[in-house]
Design a protein around this motif. Structure first.
Motif, PDB file in Angstrom:
ATOM      1  N   MET A   1       0.853  -1.195   0.000  1.00  0.00           N
ATOM      2  CA  MET A   1       0.000   0.000   0.000  1.00  0.00           C
ATOM      3  C   MET A   1       0.888   1.244   0.000  1.00  0.00           C
ATOM      4  N   LEU A   2       0.698   2.123  -0.996  1.00  0.00           N
ATOM      5  CA  LEU A   2       1.509   3.319  -1.093  1.00  0.00           C
ATOM      6  C   LEU A   2       1.104   4.338  -0.045  1.00  0.00           C
ATOM      7  N   GLU A   3       2.109   4.988   0.506  1.00  0.00           N
ATOM      8  CA  GLU A   3       1.852   6.030   1.499  1.00  0.00           C
ATOM      9  C   GLU A   3       1.245   7.259   0.817  1.00  0.00           C
ATOM     10  N   PRO A   4       0.206   7.844   1.398  1.00  0.00           N
ATOM     11  CA  PRO A   4      -0.389   9.036   0.778  1.00  0.00           C
ATOM     12  C   PRO A   4       0.621  10.179   0.671  1.00  0.00           C
ATOM     13  N   ARG A   5       0.787  10.683  -0.491  1.00  0.00           N
ATOM     14  CA  ARG A   5       1.674  11.815  -0.739  1.00  0.00           C
ATOM     15  C   ARG A   5       1.307  12.428  -2.079  1.00  0.00           C
ATOM     16  N   ALA A   6       1.810  13.609  -2.324  1.00  0.00           N
ATOM     17  CA  ALA A   6       1.553  14.299  -3.584  1.00  0.00           C
ATOM     18  C   ALA A   6       2.536  13.807  -4.643  1.00  0.00           C
ATOM     19  N   LEU A   7       2.023  13.376  -5.760  1.00  0.00           N
ATOM     20  CA  LEU A   7       2.879  12.922  -6.850  1.00  0.00           C
ATOM     21  C   LEU A   7       3.577  14.120  -7.481  1.00  0.00           C
ATOM     22  N   HIS A   8       4.760  13.878  -8.026  1.00  0.00           N
ATOM     23  CA  HIS A   8       5.491  14.945  -8.707  1.00  0.00           C
ATOM     24  C   HIS A   8       4.619  15.520  -9.827  1.00  0.00           C
ATOM     25  N   PRO A   9       4.460  16.842  -9.885  1.00  0.00           N
ATOM     26  CA  PRO A   9       3.558  17.419 -10.903  1.00  0.00           C
ATOM     27  C   PRO A   9       4.011  17.143 -12.322  1.00  0.00           C
ATOM     28  N   GLY A  10       5.323  16.994 -12.538  1.00  0.00           N
ATOM     29  CA  GLY A  10       5.791  16.698 -13.886  1.00  0.00           C
ATOM     30  C   GLY A  10       5.286  15.368 -14.401  1.00  0.00           C
ATOM     31  N   ALA A  11       5.119  14.382 -13.517  1.00  0.00           N
ATOM     32  CA  ALA A  11       4.603  13.075 -13.945  1.00  0.00           C
ATOM     33  C   ALA A  11       3.179  13.192 -14.450  1.00  0.00           C
ATOM     34  N   TRP A  12       2.352  13.967 -13.745  1.00  0.00           N
ATOM     35  CA  TRP A  12       0.966  14.142 -14.197  1.00  0.00           C
ATOM     36  C   TRP A  12       0.918  14.858 -15.543  1.00  0.00           C
ATOM     37  N   TRP A  13       1.787  15.832 -15.759  1.00  0.00           N
ATOM     38  CA  TRP A  13       1.764  16.550 -17.022  1.00  0.00           C
ATOM     39  C   TRP A  13       2.245  15.674 -18.173  1.00  0.00           C
ATOM     40  N   VAL A  14       3.255  14.830 -17.944  1.00  0.00           N
ATOM     41  CA  VAL A  14       3.689  13.905 -18.992  1.00  0.00           C
ATOM     42  C   VAL A  14       2.566  12.938 -19.339  1.00  0.00           C
ATOM     43  N   TRP A  15       1.891  12.425 -18.320  1.00  0.00           N
ATOM     44  CA  TRP A  15       0.763  11.508 -18.559  1.00  0.00           C
ATOM     45  C   TRP A  15      -0.349  12.197 -19.339  1.00  0.00           C
ATOM     46  N   ALA A  16      -0.724  13.392 -18.941  1.00  0.00           N
ATOM     47  CA  ALA A  16      -1.830  14.095 -19.597  1.00  0.00           C
ATOM     48  C   ALA A  16      -1.476  14.499 -21.021  1.00  0.00           C
ATOM     49  N   LEU A  17      -0.251  14.972 -21.248  1.00  0.00           N
ATOM     50  CA  LEU A  17       0.133  15.361 -22.603  1.00  0.00           C
ATOM     51  C   LEU A  17       0.216  14.151 -23.528  1.00  0.00           C
ATOM     52  N   GLY A  18       0.678  13.012 -23.003  1.00  0.00           N
ATOM     53  CA  GLY A  18       0.664  11.799 -23.820  1.00  0.00           C
ATOM     54  C   GLY A  18      -0.740  11.397 -24.215  1.00  0.00           C
ATOM     55  N   LEU A  19      -1.674  11.510 -23.273  1.00  0.00           N
ATOM     56  CA  LEU A  19      -3.067  11.199 -23.572  1.00  0.00           C
ATOM     57  C   LEU A  19      -3.653  12.211 -24.558  1.00  0.00           C
ATOM     58  N   ALA A  20      -3.264  13.480 -24.431  1.00  0.00           N
ATOM     59  CA  ALA A  20      -3.763  14.503 -25.355  1.00  0.00           C
ATOM     60  C   ALA A  20      -3.247  14.272 -26.774  1.00  0.00           C
ATOM     61  N   VAL A  21      -1.972  13.898 -26.915  1.00  0.00           N
ATOM     62  CA  VAL A  21      -1.433  13.604 -28.247  1.00  0.00           C
ATOM     63  C   VAL A  21      -2.144  12.399 -28.854  1.00  0.00           C
ATOM     64  N   ALA A  22      -2.413  11.386 -28.041  1.00  0.00           N
ATOM     65  CA  ALA A  22      -3.147  10.224 -28.545  1.00  0.00           C
ATOM     66  C   ALA A  22      -4.539  10.626 -29.027  1.00  0.00           C
ATOM     67  N   ALA A  23      -5.209  11.527 -28.293  1.00  0.00           N
ATOM     68  CA  ALA A  23      -6.537  11.980 -28.711  1.00  0.00           C
ATOM     69  C   ALA A  23      -6.484  12.824 -29.974  1.00  0.00           C
ATOM     70  N   SER A  24      -5.395  13.559 -30.167  1.00  0.00           N
ATOM     71  CA  SER A  24      -5.297  14.414 -31.353  1.00  0.00           C
ATOM     72  C   SER A  24      -5.114  13.626 -32.640  1.00  0.00           C
ATOM     73  N   ARG A  25      -4.781  12.339 -32.543  1.00  0.00           N
ATOM     74  CA  ARG A  25      -4.523  11.536 -33.727  1.00  0.00           C
ATOM     75  C   ARG A  25      -5.764  10.848 -34.279  1.00  0.00           C
ATOM     76  N   THR A  26      -6.904  10.952 -33.615  1.00  0.00           N
ATOM     77  CA  THR A  26      -8.074  10.194 -34.027  1.00  0.00           C
ATOM     78  C   THR A  26      -9.315  11.071 -34.025  1.00  0.00           C
ATOM     79  N   THR A  27     -10.258  10.696 -34.883  1.00  0.00           N
ATOM     80  CA  THR A  27     -11.600  11.278 -34.856  1.00  0.00           C
ATOM     81  C   THR A  27     -12.646  10.221 -34.543  1.00  0.00           C
ATOM     82  N   ASN A  28     -12.188   9.056 -34.114  1.00  0.00           N
ATOM     83  CA  ASN A  28     -13.118   7.984 -33.759  1.00  0.00           C
ATOM     84  C   ASN A  28     -13.828   8.360 -32.464  1.00  0.00           C
ATOM     85  N   PRO A  29     -15.145   8.529 -32.476  1.00  0.00           N
ATOM     86  CA  PRO A  29     -15.837   8.968 -31.253  1.00  0.00           C
ATOM     87  C   PRO A  29     -15.753   7.946 -30.118  1.00  0.00           C
ATOM     88  N   LEU A  30     -15.636   6.658 -30.456  1.00  0.00           N
ATOM     89  CA  LEU A  30     -15.520   5.658 -29.400  1.00  0.00           C
ATOM     90  C   LEU A  30     -14.181   5.772 -28.682  1.00  0.00           C
TER      91      LEU A  30
END
Length: 357
Positions: A1-30
């Motif tokens: 069980m991981l101890e509650p703490r704040a994750l490094h903000p850079g990790a969240w931004w890398v994750w979100a930008l990767g997801l945003a780039v993946a979304a920008s490549r498709t027009t499939n609504p599903l």
């Protein structure tokens, strides 16, 4: 069980930008709906009780407005594109100077679907950025940026934290007015809210400026003139290369406009950051650690982006002429589902009271 703490903000931004780039490549609504579900689930699972954690709701409203505006725009000037006309509105011809554009008129199913798909893609990208804003602490992100971007990162951090601070100020002023039994409507009520909120915002700005000045923030070290010239050339040239590389990757162009230009731009900009960081002398109190959960969260976003980029372009597009039911491709769907793993891999955020301690 991981101890509650704040994750490094850079990790969240890398994750979100990767997801945003993946979304920008498709027009499939599903696929886009799957990206929205993944981003929303991770935000609900791992956001804290800080003021910026409420930003995702605002981004959701903005995303809805984007989709609606794109569809209305297609109705306004889309015209007939295909043989499936749904309805016809009175046409409004514009002058010849407007290149013969005609407003309203017949509206086809192909136009509406095209507007909906484009708006949904843009709305998904906006929501991915909103997820990063809701999960990452903008003030802690300021400590993680390179020294060469100290001034720019300060402006961006202040801009990102303006909306939560204004909402907090408005709530505080409204509570104070209720305690004083102050009532009113119309312009008088707005004046009673606007003036105290403006005064509170100015007080906070002055306190922030005084705190930064007392800590010597932004103090510059001495560098030779040729080093300053190299920095001034490397950083803009690197950013230009990154912009061209991103355009090449998103556009699917082959050759040096894609990944090679992106890598070269990152290398040149990184060299400029390293050299520019020597100009800023600053210390970091209790720097945020980068541990295994940060690496796993960032890898989830990078892996999702990479798998979507290598997927077949035909599987990422949904034809609108003729209209057809969208299908869910296997590889891009698995890529997006990988991005939901931070809901379990990332530690739960510590309560705001404990963070303050």
């Amino acid at each position: 069980m991981l101890e509650p703490r704040a994750l490094h903000p850079g990790a969240w931004w890398v994750w979100a930008l990767g997801l945003a780039v993946a979304a920008s490549r498709t027009t499939n609504p599903l696929l886009l709906a799957l990206v929205l579900a993944v981003a929303g689930f991770v935000v609900v699972s791992r956001r804290g009780d800080a003021p910026w954690a409420l930003a995702f709701r605002v981004y959701a409203w903005v995303a809805g407005v984007i989709v609606l505006s794109r569809v209305l725009f297609r109705i306004l000037i889309g015209g007939e594109d295909g043989g499936h006309v749904l309805f016809t509105l009175p046409a409004i011809p514009l002058p010849a100077a407007a290149a013969g554009i005609e407003l309203l008129g017949p509206t086809s199913a192909e136009e509406l679907l095209g507007g909906f798909y484009d708006g949904l893609r843009l709305a998904t990208i906006v929501l991915c950025v909103g997820a990063a804003n809701a999960l990452a602490n903008p003030k802690r992100l300021l400590k993680a940026v390179p020294g060469a971007l100290a001034e720019v990162s300060t402006a961006v951090t202040v801009a990102l934290s303006v909306a939560p601070q204004l909402v907090e100020s408005v709530q505080r002023v409204r509570r104070a007015r209720r305690l004083r039994a102050a009532r009113g409507r119309g312009l008088r009520f707005l004046r009673g809210i606007f003036v105290p909120v403006l005064a509170d915002a100015m007080d906070r700005s002055l306190q922030l400026a005084a705190a930064m000045d007392s800590r010597g923030y932004g103090r510059r070290g001495h560098l030779e003139r040729r080093v300053r010239v190299v920095i001034a050339v490397c950083v803009p040239a690197g950013f230009a290369g990154v912009a061209v590389g991103i355009y090449g990757v998103l556009d699917g162009s082959a050759g040096w406009l894609g990944v090679p230009m992106l890598v070269a731009g990152l290398v040149v900009a990184g060299a400029g950051f390293v050299l520019g960081g020597r100009r800023i002398r600053r210390t970091t109190y209790r720097p945020d650690p980068w541990r295994l959960p940060e690496t796993l969260v960032a890898l989830c976003g990078v892996l999702a982006c990479a798998l979507v980029l290598v997927a077949s372009p035909a599987s990422l597009e949904t034809p609108v002429s003729p209209p057809s039911w969208p299908t869910l491709p296997v590889l891009p769907a698995v890529a997006v589902l990988i991005a939901v793993l931070p809901a379990w891999l990332a530690p739960r955020p510590a309560p705001l009271v404990e963070v303050a301690k």
